[in-house]
Design an enzyme around this catalytic site. Sequence first.
Site, PDB file in Angstrom:
ATOM      1  N   GLU A   1      74.366  46.588  22.587  1.00  0.00           N
ATOM      2  CA  GLU A   1      73.717  45.202  22.072  1.00  0.00           C
ATOM      3  C   GLU A   1      75.164  44.219  21.980  1.00  0.00           C
ATOM      4  O   GLU A   1      74.761  42.984  22.047  1.00  0.00           O
ATOM      5  CB  GLU A   1      72.842  45.141  20.969  1.00  0.00           C
TER       6      GLU A   1
ATOM      7  N   ASP B   1      68.950  53.137  14.071  1.00  0.00           N
ATOM      8  CA  ASP B   1      70.072  52.373  14.516  1.00  0.00           C
ATOM      9  C   ASP B   1      71.260  52.761  13.438  1.00  0.00           C
ATOM     10  O   ASP B   1      71.121  52.684  12.103  1.00  0.00           O
ATOM     11  CB  ASP B   1      69.661  50.824  14.339  1.00  0.00           C
TER      12      ASP B   1
ATOM     13  N   TYR C   1      72.169  47.141   5.745  1.00  0.00           N
ATOM     14  CA  TYR C   1      71.720  46.594   6.951  1.00  0.00           C
ATOM     15  C   TYR C   1      70.268  47.273   7.405  1.00  0.00           C
ATOM     16  O   TYR C   1      70.380  48.447   7.442  1.00  0.00           O
ATOM     17  CB  TYR C   1      72.655  46.600   8.017  1.00  0.00           C
TER      18      TYR C   1
ATOM     19  N   ARG D   1      71.629  48.962  26.168  1.00  0.00           N
ATOM     20  CA  ARG D   1      71.152  48.153  24.994  1.00  0.00           C
ATOM     21  C   ARG D   1      71.557  46.633  25.222  1.00  0.00           C
ATOM     22  O   ARG D   1      71.570  45.906  24.280  1.00  0.00           O
ATOM     23  CB  ARG D   1      71.551  48.527  23.728  1.00  0.00           C
TER      24      ARG D   1
ATOM     25  N   HIS E   1      74.255  51.445  13.690  1.00  0.00           N
ATOM     26  CA  HIS E   1      74.973  50.102  13.366  1.00  0.00           C
ATOM     27  C   HIS E   1      76.239  50.141  13.410  1.00  0.00           C
ATOM     28  O   HIS E   1      77.060  49.649  12.395  1.00  0.00           O
ATOM     29  CB  HIS E   1      74.244  49.464  12.369  1.00  0.00           C
TER      30      HIS E   1
ATOM     31  N   TRP F   1      79.255  47.017   9.478  1.00  0.00           N
ATOM     32  CA  TRP F   1      78.022  46.784   8.775  1.00  0.00           C
ATOM     33  C   TRP F   1      76.902  47.296   9.911  1.00  0.00           C
ATOM     34  O   TRP F   1      75.790  47.346   9.453  1.00  0.00           O
ATOM     35  CB  TRP F   1      77.642  45.360   8.523  1.00  0.00           C
TER      36      TRP F   1
ATOM     37  N   ARG G   1      61.179  51.953  14.945  1.00  0.00           N
ATOM     38  CA  ARG G   1      62.506  52.293  14.376  1.00  0.00           C
ATOM     39  C   ARG G   1      62.551  52.233  13.073  1.00  0.00           C
ATOM     40  O   ARG G   1      61.709  51.596  12.343  1.00  0.00           O
ATOM     41  CB  ARG G   1      63.523  50.992  14.833  1.00  0.00           C
TER      42      ARG G   1
ATOM     43  N   GLU H   1      62.861  46.558  22.769  1.00  0.00           N
ATOM     44  CA  GLU H   1      62.951  46.051  21.288  1.00  0.00           C
ATOM     45  C   GLU H   1      62.162  44.893  21.003  1.00  0.00           C
ATOM     46  O   GLU H   1      62.169  43.873  21.865  1.00  0.00           O
ATOM     47  CB  GLU H   1      64.308  46.180  20.806  1.00  0.00           C
TER      48      GLU H   1
ATOM     49  N   GLU I   1      70.795  55.076  18.063  1.00  0.00           N
ATOM     50  CA  GLU I   1      71.544  53.853  18.224  1.00  0.00           C
ATOM     51  C   GLU I   1      73.054  53.414  17.755  1.00  0.00           C
ATOM     52  O   GLU I   1      72.990  53.709  16.524  1.00  0.00           O
ATOM     53  CB  GLU I   1      70.665  52.569  18.416  1.00  0.00           C
TER      54      GLU I   1
END
Length: 412
Positions: A272, A220, A159, A293, A222, A412, A147, A349, A246
């Site tokens: 996630e 990602d 982040y 995820r 996020h 974030w 990643r 991951e 992601e």
Amino acid sequence: MIIEKAEVIVTSPDRNFVTLKLTTSDGVTGLGDATLNGRELAVVAYLKEHVVPLLIGRDPHQIEDTWQFLYRISYWRRGPVTMASIAAVDMALWYIKAKVAGLPLYQLLGGASRRGLLAYGHASGKELPEIFDSINDHLEQGFRAIRVQSGVPGLKAIYGIASQSADTGGGDARYDHEPARRGAKPTEEDWDTRAYLRHIPGVFEAVRNEFGAELPLLHDGHHRMTPLQAAKLGKSLEPYDLFWLEDCTPAENQEALKLVRQHTTTPLAIGEVFNTIWDFKDIIRDQLIDYMRGAVTHMGGITPLKKTMDYASLYQIKSGFHGPTDISPVGMAAQMHVGLAIHNFGIQEYMKHGAKTDQVFEQSFTWTDGLLHPGDNPGLGVELNVDEAGKYPYEQAYLPYNRLADGTVHDW
Ligand code: KDG
Ligand code: MG
């Protein structure tokens, strides 16, 4: 055999972890991960006050019945606190069942479908030389998928970008970003989506030029983009053949992914922050994602994770279970067993835990040639060293948050 004892253990070796330990009348023990990053003590209270009293005297073999009982009797369904609590019970019960059977858990889930689990690591850096350095470090550690998170010109802290000053709790901060910093207040970071969208395609072009076409690369987002912005990013990343993009948009609005899908063939990974199989129902049925995820710890345990993946298999959707350091070694082991057994495994991951964490949680899993394996110990293959755990009391830690240039709070 009945459940005789249920203990909730909080320890903070490199970061906070919440673990449920069940002991049966025959002396068999099982562990479950209940760690909810930044809100750990809410789960501790839920478990201690509302779940533990219901477990004593129950048959540990009745896993499905216990899951349904805890889910339905609370009336207030779903939510991360409830589902992390149920997850811990579910994991601990599977652990006990596998120990009693004398088998590693994956054997009870259908046996191994592969030699091991392809795992991706987190490379990051403010600028390209640091990013290349971090990718090389991960390749040396054996990772075969990476990643990549990058700094953005004009933004100070983002982040996913490791920094030397971050209190990561474990490992080398440069290579191992940990967003939850210890302290009584969350850290403030800054964000500008237009600057990010201008910068990221060039980063992936440079990474592809340096590391070649073969290496699977992930990124990602996020939850920080609107659907149109996400579509634009997906499209602009197509030449660099990402393994996945992601969390491109905020997870609450799953409808948004339809627009993203119409505009890009970059594979999407989501889930996630989802808590239940129900959160995945529509995005799986509508084929809005390519990778699922969910984390075993945050969506109610092994039982619903396996069901969700079996449902996803009807749509050729694969797993990409959430595996940052806030999933404890117990949670990681549980989802490794699921990943080994299911046919539609995609990638795992894998953020390595710190040295102190590895002393508290003794693990049987192996990491060979870029493949994770949970090991063949009966149960999950993780034991909690209670004396070590006792050395590290809980410490307050918060995830960060973002503000835009004008002061508006942003995802974030
Ligand atoms: O607890 C939140 C972190 O685990 C999360 O921000 C990490 O996005 C993350 C990831 O993909 O691992
Ligand atoms: Mg993520």
